[in-house]
Design a protein around this motif. Structure first.
Motif, PDB file in Angstrom:
ATOM      1  N   ARG A  17      33.700 -51.715  32.765  1.00 26.57           N
ATOM      2  CA  ARG A  17      33.303 -50.537  33.645  1.00 26.57           C
ATOM      3  C   ARG A  17      31.971 -50.579  33.658  1.00 26.57           C
ATOM      4  NH1 ARG A  17      37.374 -46.595  33.288  1.00 26.57           N
ATOM      5  NH2 ARG A  17      38.850 -46.799  31.820  1.00 26.57           N
ATOM      6  N   LEU A  19      29.572 -48.992  35.073  1.00 27.44           N
ATOM      7  CA  LEU A  19      28.635 -48.056  35.047  1.00 27.44           C
ATOM      8  C   LEU A  19      28.572 -47.375  33.554  1.00 27.44           C
ATOM      9  CD1 LEU A  19      29.781 -45.708  38.014  1.00 27.44           C
ATOM     10  CD2 LEU A  19      27.625 -46.635  37.691  1.00 27.44           C
ATOM     11  N   ARG A  20      29.768 -47.497  32.623  1.00 23.25           N
ATOM     12  CA  ARG A  20      29.460 -47.171  31.308  1.00 23.25           C
ATOM     13  C   ARG A  20      28.705 -48.075  30.718  1.00 23.25           C
ATOM     14  NH1 ARG A  20      34.677 -46.021  27.954  1.00 23.25           N
ATOM     15  NH2 ARG A  20      35.072 -48.292  28.175  1.00 23.25           N
ATOM     16  N   PHE A  23      25.031 -47.192  31.658  1.00 28.77           N
ATOM     17  CA  PHE A  23      24.391 -46.182  30.842  1.00 28.77           C
ATOM     18  C   PHE A  23      24.359 -46.200  29.680  1.00 28.77           C
ATOM     19  CE2 PHE A  23      26.404 -43.923  34.865  1.00 28.77           C
ATOM     20  CZ  PHE A  23      25.383 -43.987  35.726  1.00 28.77           C
ATOM     21  N   THR A  24      25.100 -46.720  28.913  1.00 27.06           N
ATOM     22  CA  THR A  24      25.071 -47.101  27.417  1.00 27.06           C
ATOM     23  C   THR A  24      23.667 -47.821  27.178  1.00 27.06           C
ATOM     24  OG1 THR A  24      27.504 -47.045  27.384  1.00 27.06           O
ATOM     25  CG2 THR A  24      26.087 -47.711  25.217  1.00 27.06           C
ATOM     26  N   LEU A  26      21.158 -48.046  29.256  1.00 25.20           N
ATOM     27  CA  LEU A  26      20.021 -47.292  29.410  1.00 25.20           C
ATOM     28  C   LEU A  26      19.685 -46.120  28.461  1.00 25.20           C
ATOM     29  CD1 LEU A  26      20.398 -46.711  33.144  1.00 25.20           C
ATOM     30  CD2 LEU A  26      18.691 -48.065  31.937  1.00 25.20           C
ATOM     31  N   SER A  27      20.787 -45.606  27.702  1.00 26.69           N
ATOM     32  CA  SER A  27      20.590 -44.590  26.629  1.00 26.69           C
ATOM     33  C   SER A  27      19.745 -45.367  25.453  1.00 26.69           C
ATOM     34  CB  SER A  27      21.799 -44.155  26.246  1.00 26.69           C
ATOM     35  OG  SER A  27      22.714 -43.741  26.962  1.00 26.69           O
ATOM     36  N   THR A 277      30.103 -44.104  21.583  1.00 25.84           N
ATOM     37  CA  THR A 277      30.447 -44.525  22.869  1.00 25.84           C
ATOM     38  C   THR A 277      31.028 -46.227  22.924  1.00 25.84           C
ATOM     39  OG1 THR A 277      28.777 -43.284  23.664  1.00 25.84           O
ATOM     40  CG2 THR A 277      29.910 -44.605  25.329  1.00 25.84           C
ATOM     41  N   GLN A 280      34.322 -46.576  21.198  1.00 30.78           N
ATOM     42  CA  GLN A 280      35.523 -46.403  21.917  1.00 30.78           C
ATOM     43  C   GLN A 280      35.883 -47.125  22.959  1.00 30.78           C
ATOM     44  OE1 GLN A 280      34.711 -42.748  24.045  1.00 30.78           O
ATOM     45  NE2 GLN A 280      36.952 -41.973  23.859  1.00 30.78           N
TER      46      GLN A 280
END
Lengths: 384, 398
Positions: A17, A19-20, A23-24, A26-27, A277, A280
């Protein structure tokens, strides 16, 4: 099977995934950038005490630093046994071009300055130029870089204490540019120029700095200095430079502490959320892990793969964030050099950040990894 | 499609989304916690700015003139002789009462006291005041003890200073320099900057600090704010004096300038960075929310629901999560920060200013709007993705 040989699989999992993962990633980068900036600010505020000279004492007016001392006090302090050299200074401040660009300018006795501060790095001929010209100043490398000053430049400093000839303008010549970690944002002018230029500052000094033969004498010497002036109309308070610098930083009060506590709480919450996240994303793949085991991957290999994936993500994101913080701090340095010359991302903070990345990766990976290890193939496959 | 149809579609999809929310609570938490954290920190930083503003700016009056020596930027560099004080008292527009003109010539020095919160010495402002000084502060009130007697070594302390620094209880003696002072009372002034100060009689302080008969500032109550202009003009054209004349508000705004700038710069930097982090968190949540309902969304689309309805429903869910986060963060911030008393260094006067953090309605409102904007940013792309998903592929999923 080693984690290295599992790399293609880890890579495939991360791209599952995209995108996930992005974003993770980047977080994590943002969280560690925040961490880096906060650490840099902290060393900007409190780093001074660590760098203070262990063999120096500061003597000021007992009531507050704003009250001045008679200049004759400097001579009397010098006579105290165990003192190697004595220097005196006054706050000048001032601004350059407009009132918003405030300067940190100190007036000092140029003859004793380098005896008390041997750690200043400056070329000998620049030192001599400063001693030869009353209107000469030496500037720290950060403040010089900020305004593009070069040796020999003639600069108008503005001050609300009027100079007797030119009103609010004090003309100075840059005689030298020095380097000294805590002082790179400072400018040192000659005290005789200040005294001559302003009736206000005649025979008055701000504080006295003494350098001792032996740092162990500090408590005895500070007590001896204060005893000299006890019960006079102007009493003094002496302390080690370390205490003095520390107290100075603490003037800002507990606001800093309150905010860093909140920011730390939020940082750790961000880490928890990120860990959740990531955990999961492993849980979603339970059945795949079962398939891998069916195909003969050992328990250890599956665990290592899950852990390595988490660590890869946190380290990559964290290092990016730390790098960004480093760049931003570098950019802010020049602008903040007047007030926070020590703002910097030091090795200790970077090491702490990397340790936190590893902890985050393990925290995010270890539970799913354990589950993956204990997973019974039958259960995993049934879940699909 | 009719507008009404779109609305009922949005309602239907949104309610479907929200019903499945409990089963997805773990990913939803990412958004809620992320946004709550942003709101908490942003409100915390800006409540400092709001507290400083209330103390330093809002307490300045337009009908009080503040006078320094010409050319000086603040009280510490100023010096005024008794002649100037007399000339100022006779100027037009000065309010009077039975005791004469409402004028207070003041001396500003500073003393080092130990801070209760940091345990370190802090530079606290001490003010020598004239007889009329309390009448020049809008809300001056004695909280305990009594007011100082003129001509004696008595001090009254501001309530803020009393709370932040050691040794300021009524009845205690304080040794400052060569004289000993007795604290006889504590005063408040509706949270203004005066509450950071120690007050003594100006003439006694002049003696104790070797200031001869000079003062540093003069405060004058004017008959009205409109009287300021003629008052200033008459003194500016008076050849006997060289003065810098401001309203009290103007002076206090100048005094708080650099401190406010620092708090703002730090505040906006943190708000921006943390906001970015929260958006990434929200994006993750909403993408996984969309992914987990691929089949349901595709079914709805097959039944004829519009793409806009699907997008908007995703946005509504994101905004709802953002709102919950904002309310949680705002409530925490309010409980943790509102009214918190502290003190910090005012770089301009180089003395401590005591103030209380203030979580104002406007601040909370702004933070909630910011949180909703972050949630919107986090929901937009996933919402569009959900609407663009090919129906057939979606139905085949899982």
């Amino acid at each position: 099977m080693t984690a290295l040989r599992l790399l293609p699989l880890i890579w495939a999992n991360l791209r599952r995934r995209p995108l996930r993962t992005l974003f993770t990633f980047l977080s994590i980068a943002v969280a560690f950038m925040l961490f880096g900036l906060l650490q840099a600010l902290r060393s900007g505020f409190f780093g001074g005490a660590e760098l203070a000279g262990v063999d120096r004492a500061i003597t000021m007016h007992k009531m507050s630093i704003i009250q001045q001392l008679p200049r004759s006090y400097a001579e009397r302090v010098k006579a105290v046994p165990a003192i190697k050299a004595t220097n005196y200074q006054s706050w000048f401040g001032g601004w350059y071009r407009n009132e918003r660009t405030q300067l940190s300018t100190l007036a000092t006795d140029q003859n004793t300055f380098f005896e008390v501060y041997p750690e200043f790095r400056i070329a000998d001929e620049q030192k001599r130029a400063w001693l030869a010209d009353r209107t000469a100043v030496i500037a720290g490398k950060d403040v010089a870089a900020r305004f593009g000053w070069k040796v020999g430049d003639r600069i108008p400093l503005q001050q609300s204490i009027p100079y007797k000839q030119n009103g609010n303008t004090w003309e100075v010549t840059i005689a030298g540019i020095f380097e000294e970690q805590s002082n790179n944002g400072n400018i040192f002018m000659r005290h005789d120029y200040l005294s001559e230029g302003s009736r206000w500052a005649r025979d008055r000094i701000g504080w006295i700095v003494s350098r001792l033969e032996n740092p162990d004498d500090l408590p005895r010497v500070t007590a001896a200095i204060d005893a000299l002036f006890a019960n006079s109309s102007i009493e003094t308070k002496s302390s080690s430079e370390k205490t003095w610098v520390g107290d100075f930083a603490k003037q800002v009060g507990n606001i800093g502490a309150i905010l860093s506590a909140v920011a730390a709480a939020v940082f750790f919450t961000m880490l928890l959320v990120i860990a959740n996240t990531m955990a999961q994303s492993v849980r979603e793949r339970t059945s795949e892990l079962g398939v891998m085991k069916t195909l003969g991957f050992s328990n250890g290999a599956v665990t290592r793969m899950v852990l390595a994936e988490a660590l890869l993500l946190t380290l990559a994101g964290g290092l990016l964030g730390l790098g960004l913080a480093f760049v931003v701090v570098g950019g802010m340095r020049a602008a903040l050099s007047t007030w926070l010359p020590l703002i910097a991302l030091d090795r200790g903070s970077a090491a702490m950040a990397i340790a936190l990345m590893v902890v985050l990766g393990l925290a995010a990976g270890v539970l799913p990894a354990l589950r993956a290890m204990r997973l019974k193939v039958v259960d995993a496959l049934r879940g699909a | 499609m009719s507008v009404r149809g779109t609305w009922s579609q949005i309602a239907a999809v949104t309610s479907l989304n929200l019903q499945t929310l409990p089963s997805r609570w773990q990913t939803a938490m990412v958004t809620v916690v992320g946004i709550a954290g942003v709101v908490l920190v942003v409100v915390g930083v800006f409540s400092i700015a709001a507290g400083l503003r209330a103390t330093l700016e809002l307490s300045g009056a337009d009908d009080v003139a503040f006078i320094l020596r010409g050319g000086s930027s603040d009280e510490m560099q100023s010096g005024l002789g008794p002649d100037s004080v007399r000339v100022v008292g006779d100027a037009p527009g000065v309010a009077r009462d039975a005791a004469g003109p409402l004028v207070s010539a003041e001396l500003f020095v500073s003393v080092d006291l130990r801070s209760k919160s940091t345990g370190a010495m802090a530079t606290v402002p001490m003010r020598g005041v004239g007889a009329q000084a309390p009448k020049l502060r809008g809300n001056f009130k004695l909280v305990s003890g009594r007011y100082l007697t003129r001509g004696t070594n008595e001090i009254v302390v501001g309530a803020g200073a009393r709370g932040q620094f050691e040794g300021l209880e009524v009845g205690r003696s304080l040794r400052l320099g060569t004289s000993t002072w007795t604290i006889v009372g504590v005063f408040s002034d509706a949270g203004s900057v005066a509450e950071s100060e120690l007050w003594s009689d100006a003439s006694v302080l002049q003696g104790a600090f070797n200031r001869g008969n000079s003062y540093q500032s003069i405060r004058v109550r004017l008959e009205s704010p409109a009287a300021f202009r003629p008052f200033k003009d008459s003194l500016t054209s008076d050849p006997r004096v060289n003065l810098r004349i401001l309203t009290e508000r103007e002076y206090l705004e100048f005094l708080s300038g650099s401190l406010r700038t620092i708090v703002r710069v730090v505040g906006f930097t943190i708000a921006l960075l943390m906001g970015l982090g929260a958006v990434f968190g929200a994006l993750n949540t909403m993408y996984s929310a969309v992914a987990s309902r691929t089949r349901e969304i595709a079914t709805l689309r097959a039944l004829g629901f519009g793409g806009a309805a699907v997008t908007i429903s995703v946005l509504i869910e994101a905004l709802l999560l953002g709102l919950i986060g904002a309310l949680v963060g705002g409530a925490f911030a309010y409980l943790a920060f509102n009214g918190l008393q502290t003190s910090t260094l005012n770089f301009t006067s180089f003395t401590q200013v005591t103030f209380a953090f203030r979580v104002t309605g406007a601040l909370l409102g702004g933070a909630i709007l910011y949180a909703l904007a972050l949630a919107f940013a986090g929901g937009l792309l996933p919402g569009i993705k959900a609407a663009r998903m090919p129906v057939t592929a979606g139905l085949r999923e899982l």
